[in-house]
Design an enzyme around this catalytic site. Structure first.
Site, PDB file in Angstrom:
ATOM      1  N   HIS A 200       0.825  -1.209   0.000  1.00 33.12           N
ATOM      2  CA  HIS A 200       0.000   0.000   0.000  1.00 33.12           C
ATOM      3  C   HIS A 200       0.864   1.266   0.000  1.00 33.12           C
ATOM      4  O   HIS A 200       2.052   1.250   0.345  1.00 33.12           O
ATOM      5  CB  HIS A 200      -0.908   0.017   1.235  1.00 33.12           C
ATOM      6  N   GLU A 276      -2.035  -7.402   7.555  1.00 30.77           N
ATOM      7  CA  GLU A 276      -0.705  -7.303   8.147  1.00 30.77           C
ATOM      8  C   GLU A 276      -0.665  -8.046   9.472  1.00 30.77           C
ATOM      9  O   GLU A 276      -1.686  -8.319  10.105  1.00 30.77           O
ATOM     10  CB  GLU A 276      -0.339  -5.821   8.351  1.00 30.77           C
TER      11      GLU A 276
END
Length: 397
Positions: A200, A276
């Site tokens: 990202h 994550e």
């Protein structure tokens, strides 16, 4: 229901030293050999090579029939006892390989049996052939007089002559393909499932190098992060190979994926397995702050992939198990397709680490920038090829 026998073995000339594995899948009812595999894997221990053989054999069995019962026979007492759950796995190099092996098929479809070495000669021969090939700077190739294919399946024809291998282990044809536009594949293995791994864009925490996992404040993209997402979207549009977009459920990945999807005219599917790692009480802290506040926990975390951040969170071993299961699910679902996975630092590094068969500590030796692109191709024979890592050329003015 079909039943397969998987016989696997691995060896190392030095322990650790030049290593290879062999695996055979046969029909339990007829004894017919359906598939045989071997690979030189570089420098490794005997036990790692044996686990790699097991993993290759299980994947080959799944490729033949994912519903079949599989009986594994190996002369490694260690692997058999550990995979049967009777012995604990302590070595950090073997834990992720065992986790990957368990994730290939549902546990109720697989049984394990130790056999004497003299009963495992087929797999042992293949492992030695792989090591012999590695000593010559080559990779093992199945003989032209191939074993029989299962009913209804045609095997690809082998090349008329062995192709010379380069330093990477790829043939000249594969090297040519890897230099072509897009993320290409070797034609004799069919089109792989190719995962383009996009980290990202930046959040306000990124430039400060603060722990930002799945258990924190879930920050959004910063202005710089949104600009990075637009730049990577333009780069992917020029390449024109992405067919599907999957994203982690966190805000920063969903925002990055949405910007790319708008440019490519695609939809975004959320995949929870791409989230994550949860860094527990370290969320929002810098490395230095964690070192000052929780030095013992940090040292343990750096030394042992089973260790958890302070306050719980997720260990790197748990992350690897989750990513391996997600990978296997997506490889099966998107065979032959190019899929953009918009995710985070630890998942991307873990995809690459598992593809390379690298040890857990390699996670600390990779640099992964915001909005960078990496790519891994997964073939029908269970092997993977890292095609790209941490490419940020699209972010240059």
């Amino acid at each position: 229901m079909r039943e397969f026998i998987v016989e696997a073995d691995g060896g190392s000339r030095g322990n650790p030293g030049p290593a290879g594995y062999g695996a055979v899948v046969s029909d339990a009812a007829t004894g017919e050999t359906l598939t045989e595999l071997a690979e030189y894997i570089g420098v490794a221990t005997n036990n790692v090579a044996e686990y790699r053989g097991l993993l290759a054999g299980l994947r080959a069995a799944r490729a033949l029939d994912p519903t079949a019962m599989v009986h594994v026979r190996m002369d490694s007492k260690l692997v058999i006892e550990q995979m049967s759950g009777r012995w604990k796995i302590k070595h950090p190099d073997m834990k992720p390989l065992a986790a990957e092996s368990r994730a290939v098929l549902p546990p109720d479809q697989v049984t394990y049996e130790w056999i004497p070495r003299e009963q495992n000669k087929h797999a042992d021969r293949l492992a030695n052939e792989a090591m012999d090939a590695g000593a010559k700077g080559e990779q093992w190739e199945r003989p032209k007089a191939d074993v029989a294919a299962p009913p209804g399946e045609q095997r690809p024809k082998p090349p008329s002559e062995p192709q010379p291998s380069g330093a990477s282990g790829e043939t000249a044809d594969e090297q040519q393909l890897s230099r072509a536009p897009g993320w290409s594949s070797a034609p004799d293995l069919g089109a792989p499932a190719t995962f383009v791994l996009l980290r990202h864009g930046e959040t306000p925490l990124t430039p400060q190098k603060r722990f930002s996992g799945s258990g924190g404040t879930d920050p959004a993209l910063s202005t710089a992060g949104r600009e990075q997402a637009h730049r990577v979207a333009e780069a992917l549009a020029r390449r024109g190979t992405v067919q599907t977009i999957l994203a982690s459920p966190l805000t920063r990945t969903r925002e990055t994926a949405a910007i790319v999807a708008t440019r490519l005219g695609l939809d975004v599917t959320i995949e929870d397995g791409l989230r994550e790692t949860d860094f527990g009480a370290w969320e929002g802290l810098t490395f230095g702050e964690v070192r000052d506040r929780h030095p013992d926990d940090l040292n343990a975390w750096l030394a042992d992939p089973e260790a958890h951040p302070t306050g719980g969170g997720e260990s790197f071993a748990e992350t690897a198990t989750r990513i391996a299961a997600t990978r296997d699910k997506l490889v099966a679902a998107y065979a032959g397709r190019t899929v953009l996975l918009v995710t985070h630092v630890t998942p991307i590094k873990t995809f690459v680490r598992l593809a390379l068969g690298a040890p857990p500590e390699s996670l600390f030796r990779m640099e992964l920038s915001a909005a960078s692109l990496s790519a891994v191709a997964y073939y029908a024979d269970g092997n993977a090829s890292v095609r790209l890592f941490n490419d940020t050329s699209h972010l240059r003015p």
